[in-house]
Design a protein around this motif. Structure first.
Motif, PDB file in Angstrom:
ATOM      1  N   ARG A  36      18.885 -61.731  11.306  1.00  0.00           N
ATOM      2  CA  ARG A  36      20.052 -62.066  10.486  1.00  0.00           C
ATOM      3  C   ARG A  36      20.866 -60.816  10.179  1.00  0.00           C
ATOM      4  N   THR A  39      22.790 -59.949  13.192  1.00  0.00           N
ATOM      5  CA  THR A  39      23.910 -60.880  13.353  1.00  0.00           C
ATOM      6  C   THR A  39      25.053 -60.509  12.419  1.00  0.00           C
ATOM      7  N   HIS A  40      24.718 -60.210  11.168  1.00  0.00           N
ATOM      8  CA  HIS A  40      25.752 -59.800  10.207  1.00  0.00           C
ATOM      9  C   HIS A  40      26.409 -58.486  10.634  1.00  0.00           C
ATOM     10  N   ASP A  42      26.757 -57.412  13.679  1.00  0.00           N
ATOM     11  CA  ASP A  42      27.636 -57.731  14.806  1.00  0.00           C
ATOM     12  C   ASP A  42      28.936 -58.371  14.329  1.00  0.00           C
ATOM     13  N   ARG A  43      28.832 -59.261  13.333  1.00  0.00           N
ATOM     14  CA  ARG A  43      30.044 -59.889  12.786  1.00  0.00           C
ATOM     15  C   ARG A  43      30.935 -58.853  12.123  1.00  0.00           C
ATOM     16  N   LEU A  46      32.642 -56.823  14.781  1.00  0.00           N
ATOM     17  CA  LEU A  46      33.729 -57.597  15.383  1.00  0.00           C
ATOM     18  C   LEU A  46      34.942 -57.637  14.457  1.00  0.00           C
ATOM     19  N   ALA A  47      34.697 -57.834  13.167  1.00  0.00           N
ATOM     20  CA  ALA A  47      35.801 -57.852  12.197  1.00  0.00           C
ATOM     21  C   ALA A  47      36.502 -56.506  12.150  1.00  0.00           C
ATOM     22  N   GLU A  50      38.672 -56.193  15.220  1.00  0.00           N
ATOM     23  CA  GLU A  50      39.868 -57.031  15.098  1.00  0.00           C
ATOM     24  C   GLU A  50      40.885 -56.389  14.152  1.00  0.00           C
TER      25      GLU A  50
END
Length: 101
Positions: A36, A39-40, A42-43, A46-47, A50
Motif C-alpha cells: 500500500r 502504491t501511494h 507511485d500515486r 505520478l501526481a 503531472e
C-alpha cells in the motif's frame, strides 16, 4: 507448521515456537502495508509528474502570451509613430501655405 512441529528439536520450547508463529504472522501483515505504501508513493510520484508537466505548459503559455503582447505593443508604437509623423507633415504643409483671402 505441522511438519515443523514434527521436525522441531526437543530443546526448543513452546514459547520459541509461538514467537516464531507471531513473527511469521507479522511478516504477512507487513507485506500488504508495504504494498500500500508503494502504491501511494507511485500515486504521489505520478501526481508530481503531472503537476510539473502542467507547470511547464503554463510557463510556456505565459511566455508565448508575453511575446504576443510585446509584438502588439511594438505594432501599436509603430502605428502611433506613423500617425505622429503624418500629422507633422500635414501641420508643416498647412503652416507653409500662405493663406490669402
Amino acid at each position: 507448521m505441522t511438519m515443523r512441529a514434527k521436525t522441531a528439536l526437543k530443546i526448543v520450547d513452546e514459547d520459541h515456537q509461538q514467537m516464531e508463529a507471531t513473527i511469521l504472522e507479522a511478516s504477512k501483515q507487513a507485506a500488504p502495508m508495504v504494498q500500500r505504501l508503494a502504491t501511494h508513493r507511485d500515486r504521489i510520484d505520478l501526481a508530481i509528474k503531472e503537476l510539473e508537466s502542467e507547470r511547464f505548459e503554463l510557463i510556456s503559455r505565459r511566455d508565448h502570451l508575453r511575446r504576443q503582447a510585446e509584438a502588439v505593443d511594438q505594432g501599436f508604437a509603430m502605428h502611433i509613430e506613423d500617425i505622429e509623423a503624418t500629422l507633422k507633415l500635414y501641420e508643416g504643409g498647412l503652416n507653409s501655405i500662405a493663406v490669402t483671402h
